[in-house]
Design a protein around this motif. Sequence first.
Motif, PDB file in Angstrom:
ATOM      1  N   PHE A 134       0.806  -1.216   0.000  1.00  0.00           N
ATOM      2  CA  PHE A 134       0.000   0.000   0.000  1.00  0.00           C
ATOM      3  C   PHE A 134       0.842   1.271   0.000  1.00  0.00           C
ATOM      4  O   PHE A 134       0.631   2.164  -0.829  1.00  0.00           O
ATOM      5  CB  PHE A 134      -0.959  -0.010   1.209  1.00  0.00           C
ATOM      6  N   CYS A 152      -5.233   3.654  -7.938  1.00  0.00           N
ATOM      7  CA  CYS A 152      -6.446   3.526  -7.129  1.00  0.00           C
ATOM      8  C   CYS A 152      -6.831   4.902  -6.615  1.00  0.00           C
ATOM      9  O   CYS A 152      -5.965   5.664  -6.169  1.00  0.00           O
ATOM     10  CB  CYS A 152      -6.188   2.570  -5.961  1.00  0.00           C
ATOM     11  N   LEU A 184      -0.870  -4.051   4.362  1.00  0.00           N
ATOM     12  CA  LEU A 184      -1.841  -4.216   3.288  1.00  0.00           C
ATOM     13  C   LEU A 184      -1.112  -4.316   1.955  1.00  0.00           C
ATOM     14  O   LEU A 184      -0.328  -3.446   1.589  1.00  0.00           O
ATOM     15  CB  LEU A 184      -2.812  -3.029   3.255  1.00  0.00           C
ATOM     16  N   ASN A 185      -1.374  -5.385   1.227  1.00  0.00           N
ATOM     17  CA  ASN A 185      -0.808  -5.541  -0.107  1.00  0.00           C
ATOM     18  C   ASN A 185      -1.965  -5.505  -1.096  1.00  0.00           C
ATOM     19  O   ASN A 185      -2.964  -6.213  -0.938  1.00  0.00           O
ATOM     20  CB  ASN A 185      -0.029  -6.849  -0.236  1.00  0.00           C
ATOM     21  N   CYS A 186      -1.819  -4.691  -2.128  1.00  0.00           N
ATOM     22  CA  CYS A 186      -2.903  -4.426  -3.067  1.00  0.00           C
ATOM     23  C   CYS A 186      -2.815  -5.237  -4.361  1.00  0.00           C
ATOM     24  O   CYS A 186      -3.544  -4.949  -5.317  1.00  0.00           O
ATOM     25  CB  CYS A 186      -2.927  -2.934  -3.387  1.00  0.00           C
ATOM     26  N   TYR A 210      -5.433   5.957  -3.160  1.00  0.00           N
ATOM     27  CA  TYR A 210      -4.004   6.203  -2.933  1.00  0.00           C
ATOM     28  C   TYR A 210      -3.691   7.681  -2.746  1.00  0.00           C
ATOM     29  O   TYR A 210      -2.840   8.039  -1.949  1.00  0.00           O
ATOM     30  CB  TYR A 210      -3.161   5.657  -4.084  1.00  0.00           C
ATOM     31  N   HIS A 221      -5.174  -9.931   0.902  1.00  0.00           N
ATOM     32  CA  HIS A 221      -4.216  -8.836   1.027  1.00  0.00           C
ATOM     33  C   HIS A 221      -2.972  -9.183   1.841  1.00  0.00           C
ATOM     34  O   HIS A 221      -2.190  -8.304   2.189  1.00  0.00           O
ATOM     35  CB  HIS A 221      -4.907  -7.600   1.597  1.00  0.00           C
ATOM     36  N   LYS A 278      -6.722   3.500   3.229  1.00  0.00           N
ATOM     37  CA  LYS A 278      -6.794   2.059   3.001  1.00  0.00           C
ATOM     38  C   LYS A 278      -8.247   1.603   2.887  1.00  0.00           C
ATOM     39  O   LYS A 278      -9.114   2.101   3.586  1.00  0.00           O
ATOM     40  CB  LYS A 278      -6.131   1.294   4.154  1.00  0.00           C
ATOM     41  N   CYS A 279      -8.463   0.613   2.024  1.00  0.00           N
ATOM     42  CA  CYS A 279      -9.793   0.032   1.893  1.00  0.00           C
ATOM     43  C   CYS A 279     -10.030  -1.023   2.980  1.00  0.00           C
ATOM     44  O   CYS A 279     -11.166  -1.388   3.257  1.00  0.00           O
ATOM     45  CB  CYS A 279      -9.982  -0.583   0.513  1.00  0.00           C
ATOM     46  N   CYS A 286      -6.293  -6.627  -5.582  1.00  0.00           N
ATOM     47  CA  CYS A 286      -7.416  -5.722  -5.386  1.00  0.00           C
ATOM     48  C   CYS A 286      -8.636  -6.511  -5.862  1.00  0.00           C
ATOM     49  O   CYS A 286      -8.666  -6.964  -6.994  1.00  0.00           O
ATOM     50  CB  CYS A 286      -7.231  -4.464  -6.221  1.00  0.00           C
TER      51      CYS A 286
END
Length: 142
Positions: A38, A49, A64-66, A52, A119, A57-58, A69
Amino acid sequence: MMGYQEWFEAHSNKHLKLTQKLSNAGMNQDEIIAYFRFENMCEHEPDFCELYKQKQKCHDMENLNCYLCACPNFRFYANPITEDGKTLHSNCSIDSKDGAIFEHEGHRHQDCSGCSVPHHETYIQKHFSLEWKKIMHQCSQA
């Protein structure tokens, strides 16, 4: 407003363009996955995104790794299913205990905001492909 299928296709193309760029730069699988963290994406890919640019963060989680997604367990319906007067547009194929259903005016959608399954980098490594669409191929239901 963009529907599920339209978003899915647009994101797939955007993701592939970025992974090809990273692969062409000589990055290996682990480096590509790390690139999608992220904080790094906010800094280097702010247009990838809409969240960003606000560094929002969602999912409320550390690390968190996107890369994924959306989630390979998410299902959306081109022809929503109507039962008991309610229309189901999406759901979770593993019925994650951290997921929920959002309902508004008889329309039901999967709410993944409480779930962090896709994620985590170990999950991404297990399902990795440079082509996001290959990982996500079961998401779109006719």
